[in-house]
Enzyme design. Structure first.
Site, short mmCIF file in Angstrom:
data_model
loop_
_atom_site.label_atom_id
_atom_site.label_comp_id
_atom_site.label_asym_id
_atom_site.label_seq_id
_atom_site.Cartn_x
_atom_site.Cartn_y
_atom_site.Cartn_z
CB SER A 109 48.32 42.22 52.30
OG SER A 109 48.48 40.84 52.06
CB THR A 158 42.21 36.70 55.26
OG1 THR A 158 42.34 38.12 55.12
CG2 THR A 158 41.54 36.16 54.01
NE ARG A 167 42.54 35.17 43.18
CZ ARG A 167 43.12 35.77 44.22
NH1 ARG A 167 44.16 36.58 44.02
NH2 ARG A 167 42.67 35.57 45.44
NE ARG A 282 41.97 39.49 43.93
CZ ARG A 282 42.64 40.04 42.91
NH1 ARG A 282 42.00 40.73 42.00
NH2 ARG A 282 43.94 39.90 42.80
CG ASP A 310 36.06 44.24 52.23
OD1 ASP A 310 36.71 45.29 52.17
OD2 ASP A 310 36.41 43.18 51.68
NE ARG A 334 38.90 44.02 41.48
CZ ARG A 334 38.27 42.97 42.02
NH1 ARG A 334 37.29 43.17 42.89
NH2 ARG A 334 38.63 41.74 41.70
#
Length: 382
Positions: A109, A158, A167, A282, A310, A334
């Site tokens: 990332s 992204t 969140r 998310r 994904d 995850r």
């Protein structure tokens, strides 16, 4: 519970929950709002069935494929995820080594805790850099140039994180980057001494890809929600994506595409691949799962662009169902983050071994000897 007790991804999740302070675990495990989309991401795979063909002669099978120009031993990628040293002291280093050992793609990332250069020097395996477009154009240019110099194989822009999703687990725990101890969570940190001591006595937590441009997240503690809402460019559009593709000049992927219309636009700007993704649930809660959208997107652009499904992947059969629906490969975050948090590189390797065995077993039970056969005759298997 020990690492040897982990026989599926859910087992790694339970072990990670036992070993991490609750604010850190909830950052990995949580999602937006009511977390409906996160649950749906995995549940969606239950909506289709695999049809086995017997007496197919499956003594020898081939699980390899080509993804974005690089050979992969499995049709599985390890998606880029942020802040990995918050979960285990080795962070991206552990994931990079495990991915290289198993011959699969992995990504880092923009908010990685090891630098572009360090990761590049660590592995010759296929690697992807995930770019968040910041308001600071100099930072965007710097990260692209560093990836070019370090010979990353692909860049993924992204596109689903213009602002942060809500969140709520992180709002309740007060989780920040760098992690900080609060009164409400102090007991959780105190009762996880292995994690706490490793964090306190490891090198200072930092986000080295932001060096020289941004203090937030390294020198200044900030929540991920506040970071996204203040640092990222909300004006990003298709012209921005096309310009980044041009500046990068290499294999280019859009991560976060969820509609057939956007998949068509990705083809038009010359992207090499798309990752159908809702950011692990998310961001926009109530959105569909990537697997829900896969068939429609394959019908719209299949054969013109590589399509990676994904999110929500927990089983080898989820990977096979993605391929049967027309995906080039599947990916997830995850699925390896739980294992990283549970046991570092050894944990990630065990998770990959389990998923590899599930893919191989599933192919044999389906009567498939190669992924090429599976994708070529995909309607036959469903």
């Amino acid at each position: 519970m020990r690492l040897s007790d982990c026989h599926n991804i859910e087992d790694f999740r339970r072990l990670a929950k036992a070993r991490l302070p609750w604010p850190v675990f909830d950052y990995i495990d949580g999602a937006a709002d009511d977390e409906i989309t996160k649950v749906r991401n995995t549940a969606a795979f239950d909506s289709v069935d695999l049809v086995p063909y017997v007496l197919a002669g499956v003594a020898d099978i081939d699980t390899s494929c080509t993804i974005m120009g690089r050979k992969s031993a499995l049709p599985l990628m390890l998606s880029p995820t942020a802040l990995q040293r918050a979960f285990h002291r080795d962070g991206e280093r552990a994931v990079a080594k495990a991915a290289e050992k198993f011959g699969v793609w992995f990504g880092i990332s923009s908010l990685a805790t090891h630098s572009i250069e360090e990761v590049a020097a660590l592995t010759s395996g296929p690697k992807l850099f995930q770019l968040y477009v910041h308001k600071d154009k100099g930072l965007n240019a710097s990260m692209i140039e560093r990836c070019q110099a370090s010979r990353f194989d692909a860049l993924a822009l992204t596109v689903d994180t213009i602002v942060s999703g809500k969140r709520e687990r992180c709002l309740r725990s007060g989780f920040t980057t760098p992690p900080r101890f609060s009164a409400s969570s102090l007991w959780s940190y105190a009762t996880r001494p292995y994690w706490t001591l490793n964090y306190l006595f490891s090198p200072k937590f930092r986000l080295p890809n932001l060096d020289g441009h941004v203090q937030e997240g390294t020198g200044k503690a900030v929540s991920i929600q506040d970071y996204f809402n203040t640092m990222l460019d909300t004006g990003m559009d298709w012209d921005t994506a096309a310009k980044i593709r041009q500046d990068w000049g290499g294999t280019f992927c859009l991560k976060g595409v969820m509609s057939a219309a956007d998949a068509r636009r990705a083809v038009e700007i010359g992207a090499d691949a798309i990752m159908i993704s809702n950011h692990g649930g998310r961001q926009l809660d109530g959105s569909r799962s990537p697997f829900d959208q896969l068939s429609e997107i394959v019908d719209a652009v299949g054969g013109e662009i590589e399509i990676i499904c994904d999110g929500g992947v927990r089983r080898g059969t989820h990977v096979l169902k993605s391929l049967c629906t027309g995906a080039t490969a599947a990916s997830g975050g995850r699925l390896y983050l739980y294992a990283l948090a549970a046991a570092g590189q050894e944990g990630v390797e065990r998770a990959l071994a389990i998923l590899r065995d599930e893919i191989e077993r599933g192919m044999r039970l389906m009567g498939v000897t190669s992924l090429e056969q599976l994708t070529r005759e995909r309607l036959r298997w469903r």
